[in-house]
Design a protein around this motif. Sequence first.
Motif, PDB file in Angstrom:
ATOM      1  N   VAL A 136      -3.384 -35.381  12.078  1.00 55.60           N
ATOM      2  CA  VAL A 136      -4.570 -36.275  12.342  1.00 55.60           C
ATOM      3  C   VAL A 136      -4.273 -37.114  13.480  1.00 55.60           C
ATOM      4  CG1 VAL A 136      -6.257 -38.050  11.629  1.00 55.60           C
ATOM      5  CG2 VAL A 136      -5.566 -36.227   9.999  1.00 55.60           C
ATOM      6  N   SER A 137      -3.573 -37.897  13.645  1.00 58.44           N
ATOM      7  CA  SER A 137      -3.440 -38.748  14.771  1.00 58.44           C
ATOM      8  C   SER A 137      -3.081 -37.855  16.106  1.00 58.44           C
ATOM      9  CB  SER A 137      -2.161 -39.794  14.761  1.00 58.44           C
ATOM     10  OG  SER A 137      -2.181 -40.330  13.574  1.00 58.44           O
ATOM     11  N   GLY A 138      -2.194 -36.963  16.029  1.00 56.53           N
ATOM     12  CA  GLY A 138      -1.889 -36.006  17.276  1.00 56.53           C
ATOM     13  C   GLY A 138      -2.956 -35.587  17.841  1.00 56.53           C
ATOM     14  N   PRO A 139      -3.524 -34.851  17.124  1.00 58.84           N
ATOM     15  CA  PRO A 139      -5.018 -34.103  17.836  1.00 58.84           C
ATOM     16  C   PRO A 139      -5.994 -35.011  18.331  1.00 58.84           C
ATOM     17  CG  PRO A 139      -4.179 -32.963  15.720  1.00 58.84           C
ATOM     18  CD  PRO A 139      -3.603 -33.968  15.706  1.00 58.84           C
ATOM     19  N   LEU A 140      -5.999 -36.315  17.465  1.00 59.39           N
ATOM     20  CA  LEU A 140      -6.919 -37.197  17.969  1.00 59.39           C
ATOM     21  C   LEU A 140      -6.588 -37.819  19.300  1.00 59.39           C
ATOM     22  CD1 LEU A 140      -9.296 -39.201  17.184  1.00 59.39           C
ATOM     23  CD2 LEU A 140      -7.958 -40.591  15.930  1.00 59.39           C
ATOM     24  N   LEU A 141      -5.360 -37.834  19.385  1.00 63.92           N
ATOM     25  CA  LEU A 141      -4.901 -38.726  20.686  1.00 63.92           C
ATOM     26  C   LEU A 141      -5.224 -37.296  21.869  1.00 63.92           C
ATOM     27  CD1 LEU A 141      -3.720 -40.984  21.831  1.00 63.92           C
ATOM     28  CD2 LEU A 141      -1.441 -40.156  21.348  1.00 63.92           C
ATOM     29  N   GLN A 142      -4.896 -36.269  21.565  1.00 63.14           N
ATOM     30  CA  GLN A 142      -4.976 -35.162  22.290  1.00 63.14           C
ATOM     31  C   GLN A 142      -6.566 -35.118  22.763  1.00 63.14           C
ATOM     32  OE1 GLN A 142      -3.464 -30.991  21.339  1.00 63.14           O
ATOM     33  NE2 GLN A 142      -5.447 -30.713  22.453  1.00 63.14           N
ATOM     34  N   TRP A 143      -7.403 -35.319  21.963  1.00 61.49           N
ATOM     35  CA  TRP A 143      -8.706 -35.137  22.096  1.00 61.49           C
ATOM     36  C   TRP A 143      -9.238 -36.094  23.288  1.00 61.49           C
ATOM     37  CZ3 TRP A 143     -12.891 -38.439  20.066  1.00 61.49           C
ATOM     38  CH2 TRP A 143     -14.071 -38.191  20.402  1.00 61.49           C
TER      39      TRP A 143
END
Lengths: 271, 442
Positions: free
Chosen positions: A235-242
């Motif tokens: 969650v956090s990782g992909p969110l940050l990427q987006w």
Amino acid sequence: MAVSAVHLESDAFLVCMNHALSTEKEEVMGLCIGEVTTDSFFACFGVDTNRIVHIHSVIILRRSDKRKDRVEISPEQLSSAATESYRLAEMTGRPMRVVGWYHSHPHITVWPSHVDVRTQAMYQMMDQGFVGLIFSCFIEDKNTKTGRVLYTCFQSVQAQKGSEYERIEIPIHVIPHEAIGKVCLESAVELPRILCQEEQDTYRKIHSLTQLDPITKIHNGSVFTKNLCSQMSAVSGPLLQWLEDRLEQNKQNIIELQLEKERLTQELATM
Amino acid sequence: MAASISGYTFSSVCYHSANSNSDHEGFLLGEVRQEETVSISDTQISSAELLQVVEVHNHEPCAQLFSFYDYAGKVNDENLNRILKDRHKNVIGWYRFRRNTQQQMSFREQIIHKQLTQLLGVPDLVFLLFSFISTANNSTHALEYVLFRPNRSRYNQRVTLHIPNLGTTSQQEYKVSSVPNTSLNYAKVIKEHGAEFFDKDGVMKDIRTIFQVYGALQDRVQAVCGEVEQNERVKEKFQEEVNKLKQQIALRKQKSAEEERRLQEAQNPEQRPTPEENSEPLETSLLSRVVFHTPSTPERLGPSANPPSYADLLSLQDDSLLPSLSSPTSAALLPRPQAVGSPGHPSPSPLGLNPSPAPSPSMPYLGNGDGSSSDSLDRQAAGQEDDDEEEEEDDDDDSSEYENLVSEVAQLPPVTASVLAQGRPAALSPDGDASVLGSQTS
């Protein structure tokens, strides 16, 4: 008066999709914040007024009961949702309140279950205009390798005979909103925080048990670590990427808009 | 081949698609990996299988259609590079979103794909097709997506697209009780050596550490979110200014066109002027916005008496971009095109996939059954290029005219809706309304 249509702003739709796609193993839920407008135009011609529910933003909720087929909102969450609505109302200058709820049906058909219909009926007792949204995701047709995401909007009415409720379909439209609103962005980044909170609460309960031997404690501690890692990577990782990608896209768009503004200013000057 | 896309990227594509009132397309950026899976079977000691894994990291949306190709489907290398810039090497595929169409690549998409494969130098370029269908009453909508590998042989062209997610965060993994054990040795050893794991408060050290990692990550997420939020507001402001400028330009053009017309009338008195704007083909969608923003054009609108709720509705739409002229109320009044059943699907109703305890309605999708989209309703729909794919196969030249027609028709509903808004209750005659209503509900 029944709701005639639901208008869901596309940035709120984005947050709902983010939330629904965050997990395929259980149902997630949230509340919809917005306003109800009555289009009294048709009243001049003797037609019932149209009640349109506008959803401007959503709030991600913690699930108090994590069983797969039940979705219930605690009173505390409802009250914190009310606080959010006041905030949104202040920001936009329009009266905002909780106008509906949404939840996800991972791997399940988009239609509301009997429990959902009953829950919706219960909410309608306190607010006739309350609407329910369901997002169905992680559906795949193995033969055609087609994936599907569906969403529907419904309310409940008393069935003809008996005391059971049945659903009525409410038209729902996603309204374009090119820029993502502040409240929606804040709701979106709440998800990792909420997940961590849930994990902490569970661990605290386990940790307070006294009769566990060290090995079991180490095991539980590792489960917590594992779960938190899983949340961060999923969650956090992909969110940050987006968010970073969106930042880049926005910077690019701003440059292009600046150029276009100059071009148009020149064109206007020469007219 | 396996493919994956993050839920956030997927939602972002859905978001951009929802914001566009026509088809939407863009590029998929990411990487392709080779994963080796070793399997041991009875016939061989070990066999290694190479699995290609396509990971989509993010997407680059195209602001308009035909931005890197023309009506004949020829890809323009310059425009392509301008859109992609330095992300050229990260492109692993492209995507297209269309409404009420079949889950198949259209002819134009196929020829564009071939050219992109060559120009970008990606031998196994993938194509992600999103298609959107709705029930007749618009209460339920479905977004279907298929990932194609068109450069492969005729078979195995579709790849499952996986969206990695949290999966199970079940708390069942926590142990609430220890396995009963009366061995004193066991208790002694684990207590002595297990103490390493705990700090003086009895809390596991790992937990503190991972919590710090999480805290730092969440702080960073908040910080970037704040930057994005500022960006969005700046972008909104610029967009508003650009819109205003466009409006002013359109207004000037309109005024000069009117003056010209008046001059012509003065010269030819027997010609009757037609101030009715609905009969004119609208050049830009801005004209319609100008109409309801400037009640100083009395020949079109009656004295404006805006009930606050409706005007607020409209002013709400002011904040959104020009392309978002698919006014919701007009969309609610317009019958939506009926859903399309796809011949490729084994079951006609995609919603009948899982047995559900809920009372399920009878077939909600009213398609034509043969996979074609219903044409007459389509053309009234707000700015949707649904027949584009069907027409392309016959004749590429027609589609340009169709698109103009569609864009013109698209602008009619918001105008009439806004005219209704401005004109009520006294200005418009019941007959005028009836005809407007009639045209919309046909």
